[in-house]
Write a protein that holds these residues in place. Sequence first.
Motif, mmCIF file in Angstrom:
data_model
loop_
_atom_site.group_PDB
_atom_site.id
_atom_site.type_symbol
_atom_site.label_atom_id
_atom_site.label_comp_id
_atom_site.label_asym_id
_atom_site.label_seq_id
_atom_site.Cartn_x
_atom_site.Cartn_y
_atom_site.Cartn_z
ATOM 1 N N LEU A 442 1.042 -0.959 -0.102
ATOM 2 C CA LEU A 442 -0.093 0.138 0.072
ATOM 3 C C LEU A 442 0.695 1.255 -0.074
ATOM 4 N N VAL A 443 0.832 2.198 -1.219
ATOM 5 C CA VAL A 443 1.491 3.276 -1.109
ATOM 6 C C VAL A 443 0.432 4.493 -1.158
ATOM 7 N N ASP A 444 -0.402 4.290 -1.216
ATOM 8 C CA ASP A 444 -1.697 5.355 -1.452
ATOM 9 C C ASP A 444 -2.735 5.071 -0.437
ATOM 10 N N PRO A 445 -2.922 6.142 0.551
ATOM 11 C CA PRO A 445 -3.975 6.111 1.615
ATOM 12 C C PRO A 445 -5.185 5.750 0.789
ATOM 13 N N ALA A 446 -5.654 6.385 -0.236
ATOM 14 C CA ALA A 446 -6.996 6.323 -0.890
ATOM 15 C C ALA A 446 -6.948 5.068 -1.765
ATOM 16 N N ASP A 447 -5.951 4.184 -1.843
ATOM 17 C CA ASP A 447 -5.989 3.047 -2.599
ATOM 18 C C ASP A 447 -7.118 2.030 -1.828
ATOM 19 N N ASP A 448 -8.216 1.664 -2.650
ATOM 20 C CA ASP A 448 -9.212 1.017 -2.206
ATOM 21 C C ASP A 448 -9.572 -0.390 -3.119
ATOM 22 N N GLN A 449 -8.493 -0.646 -4.035
ATOM 23 C CA GLN A 449 -8.413 -1.773 -4.816
ATOM 24 C C GLN A 449 -7.647 -3.060 -4.400
ATOM 25 N N THR A 450 -6.395 -2.422 -3.744
ATOM 26 C CA THR A 450 -5.591 -3.612 -3.244
ATOM 27 C C THR A 450 -5.916 -4.546 -2.067
ATOM 28 N N LEU A 451 -6.700 -4.108 -1.009
ATOM 29 C CA LEU A 451 -7.085 -4.857 0.079
ATOM 30 C C LEU A 451 -8.112 -5.725 -0.467
ATOM 31 N N PRO A 452 -9.243 -5.165 -1.267
ATOM 32 C CA PRO A 452 -10.396 -5.999 -1.563
ATOM 33 C C PRO A 452 -9.685 -7.214 -2.557
ATOM 34 N N ARG A 453 -8.671 -6.797 -3.322
ATOM 35 C CA ARG A 453 -8.243 -7.974 -4.232
ATOM 36 C C ARG A 453 -7.305 -9.013 -3.436
ATOM 37 N N LEU A 454 -6.798 -8.513 -2.396
ATOM 38 C CA LEU A 454 -5.947 -9.504 -1.498
ATOM 39 C C LEU A 454 -7.097 -10.301 -0.485
ATOM 40 N N ILE A 455 -8.126 -9.649 -0.074
ATOM 41 C CA ILE A 455 -9.100 -10.450 0.517
ATOM 42 C C ILE A 455 -9.839 -11.492 -0.087
ATOM 43 N N GLU A 456 -10.035 -11.091 -1.789
ATOM 44 C CA GLU A 456 -10.562 -12.166 -2.645
ATOM 45 C C GLU A 456 -9.813 -13.217 -2.638
ATOM 46 N N ALA A 457 -8.446 -12.764 -2.971
ATOM 47 C CA ALA A 457 -7.218 -14.053 -3.209
ATOM 48 C C ALA A 457 -7.347 -14.922 -1.880
ATOM 49 N N LEU A 458 -7.495 -14.231 -0.872
ATOM 50 C CA LEU A 458 -7.176 -14.939 0.485
ATOM 51 C C LEU A 458 -8.517 -15.905 0.375
ATOM 52 N N GLU A 459 -9.669 -15.590 0.428
ATOM 53 C CA GLU A 459 -10.795 -16.346 0.592
ATOM 54 C C GLU A 459 -10.773 -17.417 -0.830
ATOM 55 N N GLN A 460 -10.183 -17.049 -1.847
ATOM 56 C CA GLN A 460 -10.234 -18.079 -3.056
ATOM 57 C C GLN A 460 -9.058 -19.203 -2.459
ATOM 58 N N ARG A 461 -8.110 -18.594 -1.935
ATOM 59 C CA ARG A 461 -7.162 -19.880 -1.395
ATOM 60 C C ARG A 461 -7.788 -20.637 -0.063
ATOM 61 N N HIS A 462 -8.487 -19.924 0.662
ATOM 62 C CA HIS A 462 -9.381 -20.591 1.741
ATOM 63 C C HIS A 462 -9.940 -21.753 1.220
ATOM 64 N N ARG A 463 -10.879 -21.118 0.072
ATOM 65 C CA ARG A 463 -11.931 -22.194 -0.591
ATOM 66 C C ARG A 463 -11.003 -23.486 -0.875
ATOM 67 N N ILE A 464 -9.953 -23.256 -1.618
ATOM 68 C CA ILE A 464 -9.262 -24.230 -2.346
ATOM 69 C C ILE A 464 -8.844 -25.053 -1.395
ATOM 70 N N ARG A 465 -8.285 -24.565 -0.351
ATOM 71 C CA ARG A 465 -7.755 -25.398 0.797
ATOM 72 C C ARG A 465 -8.788 -26.292 1.361
ATOM 73 N N GLN A 466 -9.777 -25.777 1.658
ATOM 74 C CA GLN A 466 -11.000 -26.331 2.222
ATOM 75 C C GLN A 466 -11.321 -27.683 1.110
ATOM 76 N N MET A 467 -11.353 -27.421 -0.067
ATOM 77 C CA MET A 467 -11.761 -28.456 -0.900
ATOM 78 C C MET A 467 -10.384 -29.499 -0.986
ATOM 79 N N MET A 468 -9.415 -29.077 -0.725
ATOM 80 C CA MET A 468 -8.109 -30.080 -0.760
ATOM 81 C C MET A 468 -8.287 -30.838 0.599
ATOM 82 N N VAL A 469 -8.677 -30.104 1.457
ATOM 83 C CA VAL A 469 -8.931 -30.891 2.809
ATOM 84 C C VAL A 469 -9.838 -32.064 2.719
ATOM 85 N N GLU A 470 -11.099 -31.564 2.206
ATOM 86 C CA GLU A 470 -12.005 -32.708 2.061
ATOM 87 C C GLU A 470 -11.415 -33.532 1.044
#
Length: 789
Positions: A442-470
């Motif tokens: 984060l280099v700009d306080p007004a940046d509102d795209q990096t965090l949502p993109r990171l949250i989406e990627a983490l959720e996707q990784r969490h879902r994949i991990r859950q699928m892999m655990v299953e």
Amino acid sequence: MPLFIDSSFSVFGINTTQMELFEDVSRPLVDDLIQCKNGLLFTYGVTGSGKTFTMTGSPGEGGLLPRSLGMLFNSIGPFQAKRYVFKPDDKNGMEIQSQVDALLERQKRDSQPSVPKTPSSRQKVADPEFADMISAEEACKSGNVDEDCCYSVFVSYIEIYNNYIYDLLEEAPFDPIRPKWLGGGPLIRNNEFIPPQSKILREDQNHNMYVAGCTEVEVKSTEEAFEVFWRGQKKRRIANTQLNRESSRSHSVFTVKLAQAPLDADGDHILQDKNQVSVSQLCLVDLAGSERTSRTKAEGSRLREAGNINQSLMTLRTCMEVLRENQMCGTNKMVPYRDSKVTHLFKNYFDGEGKVRMIVCVNPKADDYEETMLVMRFAEMTQEVEVARPVDRPICGLAAGRRHRNQAFKEELSRRLAERGGPINAGTFSSKSLPALPPCELVDPADDQTLPRLIEALEQRHRIRQMMVEQFHKTASTLKSMFEQFDGQLNAKETHLHDQQSKLNQKDKVIMNQRAEIERLEKKSKTLEYKVDILQKTTDMYEQDKRSLQQELETREQRLQRELSDKRRMEQRMQGMVTDTKLKWEKECERRVNAKQLEMQNKLWVKDEKLKQLKAIVTESSTGGGCITEHLDKPERPSRERDRNMPQKRSASPSPIPTAPPVHPMHRRSQSAGGEKWVDHKPTSNLDLDTVMQPIIPNAIKVSTPNEKALSKCHKYVLRHQELASDGEIETKLIKGNVFKTRGGGQAVQFTDIETLKQECPTAPSRKRRSGSVERPVQVEDIENRVRA
């Protein structure tokens, strides 16, 4: 200078290398060996012509033998079976052992210190005598190797010395009490030479000849095989002669036997089936050279060795000549293979069971010209020998390419595991299976795209991990169920294995019982065979006695038949003699009776004449009144005086009794004594009787054969015929006839009379009886009456 003889003719000069000779001669035989075909290669020539050099070679340049071994092991090296998997059955065949039995066999052999161990193929050849003979050139390989088979090589080395076979690889057991070798070559005991035990030839179930009890060594490399060959080469018999410093005194045969068997369906183990084993062999023969004793000056044992060598080579030549004659003339003469051990051992090759090649070695020396010419004539004759070969037996194995398929399957499995990242362990995951995190700086306080993109990627990784655990839990449960199922199957397998083991133990007991029964039956069979032998010998004795008695009976029957035939001939002869004697005496009696009657008639006639004269005198005296003077005139007898020149007795049938007083005219003895001209025919076969008086016919033309000229000049014809009478005396017949002219202008003879002249011994009793004073004139008168008639 070697000369190669086969269906094609090739000549190699003195500059030909061993490699060139190997490529043309031995390489096809090694290819055939790998393809389960037999081969025979032998060298032939005069002593000192280079046969051993061609076969063995020299340091730095190996001959045909080491190069053939090198090509064989270079071709089958990766596909050789472990040691003792193939095992000779001592009947020219091979048996297959399991891996466990082969391992036990190796351990057993390694634990016996008395058994000489074959050097390992990994060891470097240390013997400097043959280390340089093994070619270090580019290795030759055969492209006909079946990769789905396992191979094993066995070698044996024998020599044929004085027509006896000896094993050059035979090792004698070592006696620790008496540290002396008890066999395995010539020994010296008590200053006496003890020869090794000779071997015999036998025929296997396929009608192939082999040496019984010959040592067969399993080898795994070229060095190992050549070391075994060199060990036997040191025992071979050689001697120093006038023509060669190291002359071979025996024929050596180095046999390379290749056993191969197909693999199972998985390509891991050899099929445990003896019928699937194929055995082929290549025989490399170094024949001893033919030599003349006048050149070698051989004496004693060397002379005997040379005689046996020449005799065996002559037998080989004779066999080739008979084979060529049977082939060219269509005859079926028996080939004398058994006259020599060399030809008897290789009988199957000459009958077509394999390819035969011969290398004729020629020495260009002028002294060997005559012997070289004989060798070349033999080589020329062998080119014309062609024998039909049987159809090759195919190897009955499974589908080819099992090793390639298994290796390709392993490589494909490894590749797929590598693509999937390898095996997955519990609690760990590969980072390649999860999506990468986006940049989160984060280099700009007004940046509102990096965090949502990171949250989406983490959720996707969490879902994949859950699928892999299953998926992991599912896979774990599946593997657990599979393990449980495998445990059940394993328990079932163990139970089945225990059952099979119990059945196997029962089978072992049954086998033990059957073996005991077999041993009992074998003992009983031996006893019965012994009884059968005794009965056979007794039967042979009785048969021999029967034959002798039959021969004696036949001899006696033949003797009896001869005696009966002699008796019959004697009876016939006696009957003939009795008949002849009877006829003779009947004729004699009839002649005597006739003569007596004629004599009495003559006497009666004389008395009548005297009475008539007396009556006439009495009548005259009574009428005339004169004195009576008795005058008795004795009448002339009706006979003639015998011819002086005819000492033979003339006999003929008596004339009839005269009914009137006989007239006594003046007459000659016969018409042959008259004035007529006669043809006296006397054949040249007549014998001169050398008597005092001979029948003489005056005015006769004597001829040996009748002719028209003589007959035209004469009026009478007489033929003198001689024959042997029944009593053994010579009888001459005078056959008389009249000669008259025919209408055709020729001459003809009409026979009118036959006189018989018979010469008899003066001391014979018949002559005395026939020499009476009365009998002679009667016979003469009779003959005269016959002639007049």
